[in-house]
Write a protein that holds these residues in place. Structure first.
Motif, PDB file in Angstrom:
ATOM      1  N   GLU A   1      14.942   1.167   1.688  1.00  0.00           N
ATOM      2  CA  GLU A   1      14.573   0.313   0.287  1.00  0.00           C
ATOM      3  C   GLU A   1      13.255   1.156  -0.115  1.00  0.00           C
ATOM      4  N   ALA A   2      12.810   0.732  -1.314  1.00  0.00           N
ATOM      5  CA  ALA A   2      11.424   1.025  -1.676  1.00  0.00           C
ATOM      6  C   ALA A   2      10.862  -0.287  -2.261  1.00  0.00           C
ATOM      7  N   VAL A   3       9.479  -0.353  -2.332  1.00  0.00           N
ATOM      8  CA  VAL A   3       8.953  -1.536  -3.113  1.00  0.00           C
ATOM      9  C   VAL A   3       7.789  -0.783  -3.907  1.00  0.00           C
ATOM     10  N   VAL A   4       7.889  -1.219  -5.093  1.00  0.00           N
ATOM     11  CA  VAL A   4       7.109  -0.490  -6.335  1.00  0.00           C
ATOM     12  C   VAL A   4       6.297  -1.711  -6.902  1.00  0.00           C
ATOM     13  N   ALA A   5       5.159  -1.420  -7.037  1.00  0.00           N
ATOM     14  CA  ALA A   5       4.186  -2.244  -7.814  1.00  0.00           C
ATOM     15  C   ALA A   5       4.731  -2.308  -9.286  1.00  0.00           C
ATOM     16  N   VAL A   6       4.488  -3.562  -9.840  1.00  0.00           N
ATOM     17  CA  VAL A   6       4.555  -3.655 -11.334  1.00  0.00           C
ATOM     18  C   VAL A   6       3.306  -3.977 -11.986  1.00  0.00           C
TER      19      VAL A   6
ATOM     20  N   ILE B   1       1.016  -1.191   0.029  1.00  0.00           N
ATOM     21  CA  ILE B   1       0.095   0.058  -0.131  1.00  0.00           C
ATOM     22  C   ILE B   1       0.880   1.482   0.021  1.00  0.00           C
ATOM     23  N   ASN B   2       0.904   1.971  -0.975  1.00  0.00           N
ATOM     24  CA  ASN B   2       1.681   3.118  -1.019  1.00  0.00           C
ATOM     25  C   ASN B   2       0.859   4.558  -1.647  1.00  0.00           C
ATOM     26  N   ALA B   3       1.723   5.646  -1.039  1.00  0.00           N
ATOM     27  CA  ALA B   3       0.977   6.841  -1.626  1.00  0.00           C
ATOM     28  C   ALA B   3       1.565   6.996  -2.958  1.00  0.00           C
TER      29      ALA B   3
ATOM     30  N   CYS C   1       8.619  -4.905  -7.350  1.00  0.00           N
ATOM     31  CA  CYS C   1      10.036  -4.525  -7.613  1.00  0.00           C
ATOM     32  C   CYS C   1      10.650  -3.915  -6.098  1.00  0.00           C
ATOM     33  N   LEU C   2      11.526  -4.714  -5.726  1.00  0.00           N
ATOM     34  CA  LEU C   2      12.202  -4.134  -4.549  1.00  0.00           C
ATOM     35  C   LEU C   2      13.577  -3.618  -4.906  1.00  0.00           C
ATOM     36  N   ILE C   3      13.989  -2.254  -4.526  1.00  0.00           N
ATOM     37  CA  ILE C   3      15.087  -1.572  -4.673  1.00  0.00           C
ATOM     38  C   ILE C   3      15.784  -1.249  -3.186  1.00  0.00           C
ATOM     39  N   ASN C   4      16.785  -1.788  -2.948  1.00  0.00           N
ATOM     40  CA  ASN C   4      17.322  -1.343  -1.729  1.00  0.00           C
ATOM     41  C   ASN C   4      18.872  -1.005  -1.937  1.00  0.00           C
ATOM     42  N   ALA C   5      19.188  -0.173  -0.894  1.00  0.00           N
ATOM     43  CA  ALA C   5      20.843   0.091  -0.585  1.00  0.00           C
ATOM     44  C   ALA C   5      21.265  -1.258  -0.190  1.00  0.00           C
ATOM     45  N   MET C   6      22.587  -1.641  -0.496  1.00  0.00           N
ATOM     46  CA  MET C   6      23.352  -2.647  -0.119  1.00  0.00           C
ATOM     47  C   MET C   6      24.155  -2.465   0.888  1.00  0.00           C
ATOM     48  N   HIS C   7      24.261  -1.166   1.340  1.00  0.00           N
ATOM     49  CA  HIS C   7      25.213  -0.447   2.172  1.00  0.00           C
ATOM     50  C   HIS C   7      24.254   0.241   3.334  1.00  0.00           C
ATOM     51  N   ILE C   8      24.927   0.400   4.663  1.00  0.00           N
ATOM     52  CA  ILE C   8      24.298   0.712   5.623  1.00  0.00           C
ATOM     53  C   ILE C   8      24.295   2.260   5.856  1.00  0.00           C
ATOM     54  N   THR C   9      24.970   2.764   4.909  1.00  0.00           N
ATOM     55  CA  THR C   9      25.319   4.540   5.126  1.00  0.00           C
ATOM     56  C   THR C   9      24.626   5.143   3.729  1.00  0.00           C
ATOM     57  N   ALA C  10      23.580   4.347   3.020  1.00  0.00           N
ATOM     58  CA  ALA C  10      23.106   4.779   1.751  1.00  0.00           C
ATOM     59  C   ALA C  10      21.617   4.390   2.053  1.00  0.00           C
ATOM     60  N   SER C  11      20.912   4.973   0.931  1.00  0.00           N
ATOM     61  CA  SER C  11      19.433   4.894   0.986  1.00  0.00           C
ATOM     62  C   SER C  11      18.723   4.777  -0.539  1.00  0.00           C
ATOM     63  N   VAL C  12      17.729   4.167  -0.543  1.00  0.00           N
ATOM     64  CA  VAL C  12      16.888   4.263  -1.761  1.00  0.00           C
ATOM     65  C   VAL C  12      15.600   4.772  -1.291  1.00  0.00           C
TER      66      VAL C  12
ATOM     67  N   ILE D   1       9.606  11.352   6.860  1.00  0.00           N
ATOM     68  CA  ILE D   1       9.545  10.864   8.060  1.00  0.00           C
ATOM     69  C   ILE D   1       8.543   9.716   8.489  1.00  0.00           C
ATOM     70  N   MET D   2       7.428   9.951   8.012  1.00  0.00           N
ATOM     71  CA  MET D   2       6.446   9.007   8.115  1.00  0.00           C
ATOM     72  C   MET D   2       6.472   7.824   6.962  1.00  0.00           C
ATOM     73  N   GLY D   3       7.151   7.739   6.040  1.00  0.00           N
ATOM     74  CA  GLY D   3       7.249   6.789   5.018  1.00  0.00           C
ATOM     75  C   GLY D   3       6.428   6.869   3.862  1.00  0.00           C
ATOM     76  N   ARG D   4       6.567   6.168   2.757  1.00  0.00           N
ATOM     77  CA  ARG D   4       5.718   6.389   1.696  1.00  0.00           C
ATOM     78  C   ARG D   4       4.697   4.970   1.663  1.00  0.00           C
ATOM     79  N   GLU D   5       5.228   3.880   2.064  1.00  0.00           N
ATOM     80  CA  GLU D   5       4.539   2.544   1.733  1.00  0.00           C
ATOM     81  C   GLU D   5       4.763   1.741   3.267  1.00  0.00           C
ATOM     82  N   ALA D   6       3.679   0.891   3.277  1.00  0.00           N
ATOM     83  CA  ALA D   6       3.756  -0.303   3.924  1.00  0.00           C
ATOM     84  C   ALA D   6       3.329  -1.709   3.090  1.00  0.00           C
ATOM     85  N   VAL D   7       4.038  -2.664   3.444  1.00  0.00           N
ATOM     86  CA  VAL D   7       4.339  -3.966   2.879  1.00  0.00           C
ATOM     87  C   VAL D   7       3.515  -4.767   3.994  1.00  0.00           C
TER      88      VAL D   7
END
Lengths: 139, 139, 139
Positions: free
Chosen positions: C101-106, A41-43, C39-50, A97-103
């Motif tokens: 991370e971000a999770v995006v619908a396909v 569920i995402n904005a 579709c999952l997109i995530n940073a593999m490092h803990i000082t970076a973000s997606v 801060i609040m986040g884009r999405e929930a899984v």
């Protein structure tokens, strides 16, 4: 594998607000006929949020005051984003801060929730129609 | 498509704390026999978090001090949520910063991690038994 | 069920920066031939973000200044993590605000996005090669 997609539309009459959308998502899950899987569920807008927390009015006032402290709406010239003519620089930060999405896990045809988990739409730049995407995949 | 579900229970003896739960999640993945897919790990309580970061004690002290700065526990009357008789208004905000859930790729039967990624349970209102949900889907 | 995996490598020449990686992810989706899924997109490092937000330079300057206010880089001895010889204690906190991370619908072979959603790699401890994972599952 089955998949299901629906857009939920909201129009919050103030700049900011929170709506419990759990029943809408449950309805989506029923329509999907999916019994085991994952529900995203995402904005669909970048000044709004989908998050999971408690349906308690005092907490929502705390969220609002806290977010206004962390990323104040005014003065508008505090934000370089507002140099583009926008007045919602703060809303982009609040949504972060609040986040884009929930899984959410889907188990036995239900949202697999703990005792107090509820899904909210968080609006930080309202007074217009905006969308939430529900995507469910599974079997 | 296969799916797997397990609840992990924790009881942190202090109000706040972090536990590395990576080995528990690896055990779940082994039990699931899933080789390719997605693994969702989420707190089932709204005053706790699941997040991915470094297993380094100094960093965890930094997180704790930083969260207490951003959302102090006291004074309790700072939070309207505490007007309900609760004393955990701060814990809802701290969990919001740290996040409810992590989604991890499953590749070749393993958690598909970078070199330092570890999964943590973050507790902000402990001294009682609370749950984390692990849901894995794939093949 | 199909699955697809790719690592994207980036090397940001400064300590901090944001890159729009949407086109890279669209390319992955095309290569995957997946039409419906997640579709999952995530940073593999803990000082970076997606994260997902707007591709607007003023907003990115606002993010950078805001994160530096919430978790300043200096003085280095502010962070117990830096007692280990690191100088990136702040980067772990900044990444926590922006998310891993971000999770995006396909849907119908496309990233199912609202009008302004773009995917960013956020770097908080750069000047070296680091990775983002793209994992897509579906049919």
């Amino acid at each position: 594998m089955k998949s299901y997609r629906k857009e939920l539309w909201f129009n919050i009459p103030e700049r900011r607000g929170f709506i419990n959308i759990t029943d809408h998502v449950v309805q989506c899950l029923t329509e999907s006929s999916i019994r085991e899987g994952l529900c995203l569920i995402n904005a669909m807008h970048i000044t709004a949020s989908v998050f999971i927390n408690d349906d308690e009015g005092g907490l929502h006032r705390d969220f609002d005051r806290w977010l206004e402290h962390l990323a104040p709406h005014e003065p508008l010239d505090r934000y370089r984003h507002n140099d583009t003519g926008e007045d919602n620089g703060d809303a982009h930060l609040k949504r972060t801060i609040m986040g884009r999405e929930a899984v959410v896990a889907v188990t036995d045809g239900k949202l697999d929730f703990g005792p107090w988990e509820q899904i909210f739409y968080g609006e930080f730049d309202g007074r217009r129609r905006k969308r939430v995407l529900v995507k469910i995949i599974g079997e």
